[in-house]
Design a protein around this motif. Structure first.
Motif, PDB file in Angstrom:
ATOM      1  N   GLY A  93     -16.727   0.199   1.196  1.00 37.95           N
ATOM      2  CA  GLY A  93     -15.926  -0.574   0.236  1.00 37.95           C
ATOM      3  C   GLY A  93     -14.826   0.255  -0.393  1.00 37.95           C
ATOM      4  O   GLY A  93     -14.831   1.492  -0.330  1.00 37.95           O
ATOM      5  N   GLY A  94     -13.915  -0.446  -1.016  1.00 36.07           N
ATOM      6  CA  GLY A  94     -12.679   0.144  -1.501  1.00 36.07           C
ATOM      7  C   GLY A  94     -12.809   0.970  -2.766  1.00 36.07           C
ATOM      8  O   GLY A  94     -13.880   1.096  -3.365  1.00 36.07           O
TER       9      GLY A  94
ATOM     10  N   LYS B 239     -20.582  -9.540   1.703  1.00 30.23           N
ATOM     11  CA  LYS B 239     -19.389  -9.800   2.528  1.00 30.23           C
ATOM     12  C   LYS B 239     -19.599  -9.253   3.948  1.00 30.23           C
ATOM     13  O   LYS B 239     -19.356  -9.944   4.938  1.00 30.23           O
TER      14      LYS B 239
ATOM     15  N   ARG C 181      -4.547  -3.324   9.937  1.00 30.25           N
ATOM     16  CA  ARG C 181      -5.378  -3.189   8.730  1.00 30.25           C
ATOM     17  C   ARG C 181      -4.626  -3.633   7.476  1.00 30.25           C
ATOM     18  O   ARG C 181      -5.203  -4.282   6.597  1.00 30.25           O
TER      19      ARG C 181
ATOM     20  N   VAL D 189     -12.315  -5.598   5.301  1.00 31.12           N
ATOM     21  CA  VAL D 189     -13.411  -4.715   5.728  1.00 31.12           C
ATOM     22  C   VAL D 189     -13.705  -4.882   7.218  1.00 31.12           C
ATOM     23  O   VAL D 189     -14.147  -3.938   7.880  1.00 31.12           O
TER      24      VAL D 189
ATOM     25  N   SER E  44     -11.340  -2.694   8.800  1.00 27.09           N
ATOM     26  CA  SER E  44     -11.796  -1.333   8.503  1.00 27.09           C
ATOM     27  C   SER E  44     -12.894  -0.925   9.493  1.00 27.09           C
ATOM     28  O   SER E  44     -12.943   0.222   9.958  1.00 27.09           O
TER      29      SER E  44
HETATM   30  O1  LIG Z   1     -11.896  -2.164   3.877  1.00 21.75           O
HETATM   31  C1  LIG Z   1     -12.924  -1.928   3.257  1.00 21.75           C
HETATM   32  O2  LIG Z   1     -13.783  -1.156   3.621  1.00 21.75           O
HETATM   33  C2  LIG Z   1     -13.225  -2.583   1.930  1.00 21.75           C
HETATM   34  C3  LIG Z   1     -12.177  -3.492   1.375  1.00 21.75           C
HETATM   35  C4  LIG Z   1     -12.642  -3.945   0.017  1.00 21.75           C
HETATM   36  O3  LIG Z   1     -12.738  -3.148  -0.882  1.00 21.75           O
HETATM   37  C5  LIG Z   1     -13.021  -5.331  -0.200  1.00 21.75           C
HETATM   38  O4  LIG Z   1     -13.239  -6.070   0.755  1.00 21.75           O
HETATM   39  O5  LIG Z   1     -13.158  -5.722  -1.375  1.00 21.75           O
END
Ligand SMILES: O=C(O)CCC(=O)C(=O)O
Ligand SMILES: NC(=O)C1=CN([C@@H]2O[C@H](COP(=O)(O)OP(=O)(O)OC[C@H]3O[C@@H](n4cnc5c(N)ncnc54)[C@H](O)[C@@H]3O)[C@@H](O)[C@H]2O)C=CC1
Length: 418
Positions: free
Chosen positions: A71-72, A94, A186, A347, A350
């Protein structure tokens, strides 16, 4: 966050709403409502004037039953420990909705990056990366961009990690620039999954996207890309906003042109193609076919939900509706397509970036977009099937039923629990 809903409590309420429809014991469910660990840091960072400034930072690793935490990382003055916990939990469910082999994590620094120079943000980011180093890695915890972070910050984290570890491990972080091992597609991925969800939603509801009116709250990575991709489907983007306010044009904007204007001036306000300017709250209650909240949590609470006139809401942001708002909108037959499906494109790509990093073999943009579409459409179908066959109140609960069952099955299959 005094009168506002606490996002962590919202997440737990969303899980509770799904509980009655799950074949999961209360003890396992309780586990799935709390993060496994939360790292809280105070980063001391040298400023350009030679002084030292302290920044609070967090990384929450919520659940790793299905794979590494993923996650971000968010840079925002409103970041709190509970917000990061909630965001990390939403990541778990998610990743399970789109069925990619990850758990969930999230990080954040309490900072308004617009108050600092690029050199100060670099030192802050590298300091965070140094502290995160024992916890992150391709097989353990993999950060990515979120609000106010992007390729630049991800490149710095990768470089810091690789230098300290004396290795090359590009998959330690995703959302990097192409030159640093990023993936084609991305940058657009979150907006693309919002568009795909909107397209599938309109088809499912037998509504015409051609000429549909659309309002988008938040005009950053997720919002502006969702806007121009939805515009490409034939819809009219009649209102957009950012933290400076909202602009409206009855005949619709050129979504890409508005972004160019925002890049030049710093905000959407003052755009010459607008008929009117108003507040973000006014945008959220416009009578439109589709509303896309793409800013932050709690954009629509129970009170505001009573004034919402949109027919369909596709959530680009994480947690833009409070549980009270969900109840009101469900009663009013507003169709809400939830964040853990709609913004899962970020994600998902990602994941593709991480696969490419590990194989040192890179895909074309066409292949990335094809695979993304396959994942999103398949997840959409799983949710709709659950919604139609299980007696759930709305699609959000359907999404949690599908996702929690997948996580709980991974936990029990691992032999950790009967
Ligand atoms: O790309 C990612 O790993 C996470 C993206 C993210 O933070 C989200 O989906 O809220
Ligand atoms: N970047 C990504 O890959 C992903 C982002 N998201 C979510 O999408 C949402 C937006 O994130 P990004 O687009 O990446 O951030 P960003 O930093 O690129 O853009 C955020 C936008 O929201 C605006 N904004 C902030 N407060 C606002 C308010 N009160 N009213 C209206 N606009 C406001 C900002 O001015 C900016 O235009 C967040 O909830 C994030 O967690 C979800 C999945 C992936």
């Amino acid at each position: 966050m005094t009168n506002e809903a606490n996002p962590f409590e919202s997440l737990q309420e969303q899980i509770d709403d799904a509980a009655a429809h799950l074949d999961v014991g209360d003890d396992v469910l309780d586990r799935l409502k709390h993060p496994e660990r939360v790292l809280e840091l105070n980063l001391s960072v040298e400023q350009d004037d030679g002084s030292l400034e302290r920044f609070r930072a967090f990384r929450s690793e919520f659940n790793g039953d299905r794979g590494p935490y993923k996650g971000g990382i968010r840079y925002h003055p409103g970041v709190t420990r509970d917000e990061v916990k909630a965001l990390s939990g939403w990541m778990v469910y998610k990743c399970a909705v789109v069925d990619i082999p990850y758990g969930g994590g999230k990080g954040g620094i309490v900072v308004d990056p617009s108050d600092y120079s690029a050199a100060e943000i670099e030192r802050l980011t590298r300091s965070f990366a140094e502290e995160l180093r024992p916890f992150i890695g391709e097989d353990t915890d993999i950060p990515a961009p979120d609000v106010n972070t992007g390729q630049r910050e991800m490149n710095w984290i990768k470089d810091t990690y690789e230098t300290l570890e004396n290795t090359t491990e590009p998959g330690v972080v995703t959302g990097k620039s192409l030159e640093s091992g990023g993936s084609e597609g991305r940058v657009e991925a979150t907006g693309r999954s919002v568009m795909l969800t909107a397209r599938e939603a309109f088809e499912y509801l037998d509504k015409d996207m051609d000429g549909a009116s659309v309002a988008v709250q938040g005009y950053g990575n997720a919002g502006h890309i969702a806007a121009y991709l939805i515009e490409d489907l034939g819809a009219n983007i009649v209102a957009v906003s950012d933290s400076s306010g909202a602009i409206y044009a009855e005949d619709g904007f050129d979504a890409r042109e508005v972004k160019t204007y925002k890049n030049e001036t710093g905000s959407v306000s003052g755009y010459s193609g607008a008929d009117e300017e108003f507040s973000n709250e006014d945008l959220l209650t416009l009578d439109v076919d589709l509303l896309v909240p793409a800013a932050l949590e709690n954009a629509i609470d129970g009170d505001l939900a009573r004034d919402v006139q949109a027919d369909v809401i596709v959530e680009a942001a994480n947690g833009p509706l409070t549980p009270d708002a969900d109840d009101v909108l469900t009663d009013a037959d507003v169709h809400v397509f939830p964040d853990i499906l709609a913004n899962a494109g970020g994600v998902t790509v990602s994941y593709f970036e991480w696969v490419q990093n590990r194989q040192r073999f890179y895909w074309t943009e066409e292949k990335v977009n094809e695979e993304l579409e396959r994942h999103v459409v398949s997840a959409f179908e799983d949710l709709v099937e659950c919604y139609e066959t299980v007696d759930v109140a709305n699609l959000r609960t359907a999404a949690y039923v599908v996702a929690i069952q997948r996580v709980a099955d991974a936990f029990t299959d691992s032999g950790n629990w009967p």
